[in-house]
Design a protein around this motif. Structure first.
Motif, short mmCIF file in Angstrom:
data_model
loop_
_atom_site.label_atom_id
_atom_site.label_comp_id
_atom_site.label_asym_id
_atom_site.label_seq_id
_atom_site.Cartn_x
_atom_site.Cartn_y
_atom_site.Cartn_z
N ALA A 1 0.84 -1.19 0.00
CA ALA A 1 0.00 0.00 0.00
C ALA A 1 0.87 1.24 0.00
O ALA A 1 1.16 1.82 1.03
N ARG A 2 1.33 1.58 -1.17
CA ARG A 2 2.20 2.74 -1.25
C ARG A 2 1.42 4.00 -1.56
O ARG A 2 0.47 3.99 -2.34
N ASN A 3 1.82 5.08 -0.96
CA ASN A 3 1.21 6.37 -1.27
C ASN A 3 1.50 6.72 -2.73
O ASN A 3 2.57 6.42 -3.24
N THR A 4 0.53 7.33 -3.36
CA THR A 4 0.67 7.60 -4.78
C THR A 4 0.31 9.03 -5.12
O THR A 4 -0.70 9.54 -4.64
N ILE A 5 1.14 9.64 -5.91
CA ILE A 5 0.79 10.94 -6.50
C ILE A 5 0.27 10.64 -7.89
O ILE A 5 0.98 10.05 -8.72
N TRP A 6 -0.97 10.98 -8.13
CA TRP A 6 -1.61 10.61 -9.39
C TRP A 6 -1.38 11.69 -10.45
O TRP A 6 -1.80 12.83 -10.28
N PRO A 7 -0.73 11.32 -11.54
CA PRO A 7 -0.36 12.33 -12.54
C PRO A 7 -1.53 12.79 -13.41
O PRO A 7 -2.48 12.05 -13.62
N LEU A 8 -1.43 14.01 -13.86
CA LEU A 8 -2.39 14.53 -14.83
C LEU A 8 -1.60 15.00 -16.05
O LEU A 8 -0.45 15.43 -15.92
N GLU A 9 -2.26 14.92 -17.16
CA GLU A 9 -1.58 15.23 -18.42
C GLU A 9 -2.14 16.53 -18.99
O GLU A 9 -3.35 16.73 -19.01
N LEU A 10 -1.25 17.36 -19.46
CA LEU A 10 -1.69 18.63 -20.02
C LEU A 10 -2.55 18.43 -21.26
O LEU A 10 -2.20 17.65 -22.15
N ALA A 11 -3.67 19.10 -21.29
CA ALA A 11 -4.53 19.08 -22.48
C ALA A 11 -4.63 20.52 -22.98
O ALA A 11 -5.48 21.29 -22.53
N PRO A 12 -3.76 20.90 -23.89
CA PRO A 12 -3.69 22.31 -24.29
C PRO A 12 -4.94 22.74 -25.04
O PRO A 12 -5.50 21.99 -25.82
N GLY A 13 -5.38 23.94 -24.75
CA GLY A 13 -6.53 24.51 -25.44
C GLY A 13 -6.18 25.89 -25.95
O GLY A 13 -4.99 26.24 -26.06
N GLU A 14 -7.18 26.69 -26.20
CA GLU A 14 -6.94 28.01 -26.76
C GLU A 14 -6.94 29.11 -25.70
O GLU A 14 -6.66 30.26 -25.99
N SER A 15 -7.31 28.73 -24.48
CA SER A 15 -7.52 29.76 -23.46
C SER A 15 -6.23 30.41 -22.96
O SER A 15 -6.28 31.40 -22.23
N ASP A 16 -5.09 29.83 -23.33
CA ASP A 16 -3.81 30.45 -22.94
C ASP A 16 -2.86 30.48 -24.13
O ASP A 16 -1.64 30.54 -23.96
N ALA A 17 -3.44 30.43 -25.33
CA ALA A 17 -2.62 30.21 -26.53
C ALA A 17 -2.08 31.48 -27.15
O ALA A 17 -1.87 31.54 -28.35
N PHE A 18 -1.88 32.49 -26.36
CA PHE A 18 -1.29 33.71 -26.92
C PHE A 18 -0.02 34.06 -26.15
O PHE A 18 0.16 33.66 -25.00
N THR A 19 0.87 34.75 -26.83
CA THR A 19 2.10 35.18 -26.18
C THR A 19 1.98 36.65 -25.82
O THR A 19 1.48 37.45 -26.62
N LEU A 20 2.41 36.94 -24.62
CA LEU A 20 2.29 38.31 -24.14
C LEU A 20 3.39 39.16 -24.76
O LEU A 20 4.57 38.85 -24.63
N ASN A 21 3.02 40.19 -25.46
CA ASN A 21 4.05 41.10 -25.98
C ASN A 21 4.17 42.31 -25.05
O ASN A 21 3.36 43.22 -25.10
#
Lengths: 345, 345
Positions: free
Chosen positions: A324-344
């Motif tokens: 019974a080992r403690n586990t950190i459960w991973p999540l995978e990035l699912a890129p969308g458009e909500s952060d898809a711009f670069t700040l100038n």
DNA sequence: CTGAAAGCGCTTACAG
DNA sequence: CTGAAAGCGCTTACAG
């Protein structure tokens, strides 16, 4: 069919033999077993669970405790139902049944747990939504009932937990935003004492500092973990003196409310403000622009939870040799458009 | 604390007296009762449920069976969690506990029910999502276990049910649309064998015919009861030769998917197409334009369900003298903007 | 391979 | 008001 006694009389054999036949014990004549099984099926006999439990000292039932807070209700949190499939697929191997125990909102969650455990209605428990200080953990440990916590806590010494990788999510989100030129990044964190809030904000802070950005408490927006909380976060954000250019959300449904508030203010997510959500959720899928968030399988998490729990139970540990080992459960990035711009800047 | 025997020995009185004191029986000396209660509290003693159940023949547990279909999961259906508050508030009066029994999707729902009932883990059951022909009803009736069905069915003779007022909703929706000039009104109905689909479509048909509009089977769009089903309904609607000017939805989350498909096609709900949704749902609240739908309290429905169930149970019937009457649960119109235009034909 | 018996932890008539 | 005893329906050593 009344009970094993009736069934035995009907077959004209002893109840001991009936019991052994039904339970698949080896020392039973094949023909006898066949007759018993056939009669049980025909008469619809199934062993009374109270009788079994009392004799065996186990109920063969695992409890999943659910906090039915108003927030959970309002938001139709299907997190638990999502877990059940995976849990049951594991429990079924051992003929264990899963019951969900909804703690009434009027009742103290520790009192409820105590009652359920002390009455021995379950052999083991799964608890979730762990608090920073969670008395349930101390209680379960002291009662020596096997349990696993979905969520870490500062409480208790040695107990088994599985938790989502909040550190990984926070670090990934912060770094992604920084790489796009953001320096002023807000975070919407829960206003209650749930442990994940502490972990998430800590990891956010560390990620910022790794990149030489000073942590600003004003950018930590405390709201309810709900759609409404997301709306409130948008409201609070709009009220800040120096506006952040990005925000990270800690709860899946916040994005819906946040988008609503932003639209009202004429702010376009993914253009005027970068947004990164938490867990990918069917209900947030329709958001426009699509939300950058993190993906995981609730079913797989359920499987892991069940296997971890069984590994803590003496009767089943042999099947789960990894322990019974403690586990950190991973999540995978699912890129969308909500952060898809670069700040100038 | 091991059991009542230990507690009795610790107090140096008999287990019978301990039991009577703990269970609030009258014939116990006040001082004795006080001592017993104090010791039980101090030592954390709570009666083992298996022992009680075996002796008393009742478990004091009510089961709420949940079908965790993929659809339910995907859509985060919080219908059941919404019910629990109301159910528990009634059960608490009688010291009954509620457990939710999620039927594994791999297992046949009747087999699952049979197992749970035959093992006597619950005293009574609440079932839901009743099918047109629902074998669970016949089984429960034959097993003589008290139950109430949330949903009508063509099965079984004499059983107790509570169901939403689908007739009222369908009639109200149709009449509202007709009064606004619509004649070609589509309906999105479930593609499976759930009983409410039949009721809803029938009522829709009758309402149309009352107003001299011929029923057109082509306008009955069969889709899954989910957000995705709503999207599909939009798709099917767009494919119709003669387009309807209005659509009525039978499941709460369909509206979200439908809106999405309409937007994609450049069709504006509330301007190009009138939409009336089913039950008001927090998750559909953000829709623009706001959705015309129907309102009800899940909590109150839970209370009614619990009271109706208890009225069927001999041990509790006296507290519910109105008896276990079948109930059509009303919903109240919550007008929005999605059908707020008049058709100029 | 099968039967007779003990006993799991309670509650509840029954005596006193 | 309290105690001693029966028994709810099972499973499982123990004999045979």
């Amino acid at each position: 069919m009344r009970g094993i006694r009736q069934l035995a009389k009907h077959l004209d054999i002893s109840i001991g033999t009936v019991s052994r036949a039904l339970n698949g014990k080896p020392d039973v004549n094949d023909e006898t077993r066949r007759r018993v099984l056939a009669a049980a099926e025909e008469l619809g006999y199934v062993a009374n669970q109270s009788g079994r439990s009392l004799r065996q000292g186990t109920t063969n039932v695992i409890g999943l405790m659910i906090e039915s807070s108003k927030e959970t209700l309002e938001n139709g949190d299907n997190f638990f139902l999502g877990l059940t499939g995976g849990l049951q697929s594991v429990f079924a191997r051992h003929k264990l049944d899963l019951v969900m125990l909804p703690c009434p909102s009027e009742e103290d969650s520790q009192e409820y747990l105590k009652r359920m455990v002390a009455r021995r209605v379950v052999d083991a428990m799964i608890i979730s939504a762990t608090q920073r200080v969670d008395k349930r953990i101390d209680f379960l440990a002291k009662a020596k009932i096997p349990f696993v916590a979905l969520g870490r806590s500062a409480s208790g010494g040695n107990y088994t937990w599985i938790d989502l990788d909040f550190e990984g999510v926070a670090a990934c989100a912060v770094e992604r935003l920084i790489s796009k030129g953001h320096r002023r990044i807000a975070i919407a964190a829960p206003s209650n004492d749930i442990n994940l809030g502490y972990i998430f904000v800590d990891a956010y802070r560390q990620a910022l500092e790794r990149h030489g950005i000073e942590y600003d408490p004003a950018l930590v927006i405390r709201v309810k973990s709900s759609e409404q909380g997301g709306y409130q976060a948008g409201d609070d954000l709009l009220g800040l003196e120096i506006k952040p250019t990005a925000i990270i959300l800690i709860y899946e449904l916040m994005a819906i409310g946040l988008y609503r508030r932003l639209v009202e203010a004429g702010i376009v997510p993914g253009r005027d403000l970068a947004v990164i959500g938490f867990r990918e959720e069917p209900r947030a899928r329709f958001l426009q622009p699509t939300l950058t968030c993190f993906r995981m399988s609730l079913r797989d998490l359920g499987v892991k939870l069940a296997e971890t729990l069984l590994a803590t139970m003496p009767a089943y540990a042999e099947f789960y040799p990894k322990g019974a080992r403690n586990t950190i459960w991973p999540l995978e990035l699912a890129p969308g458009e909500s952060d898809a711009f670069t700040l100038n800047s």
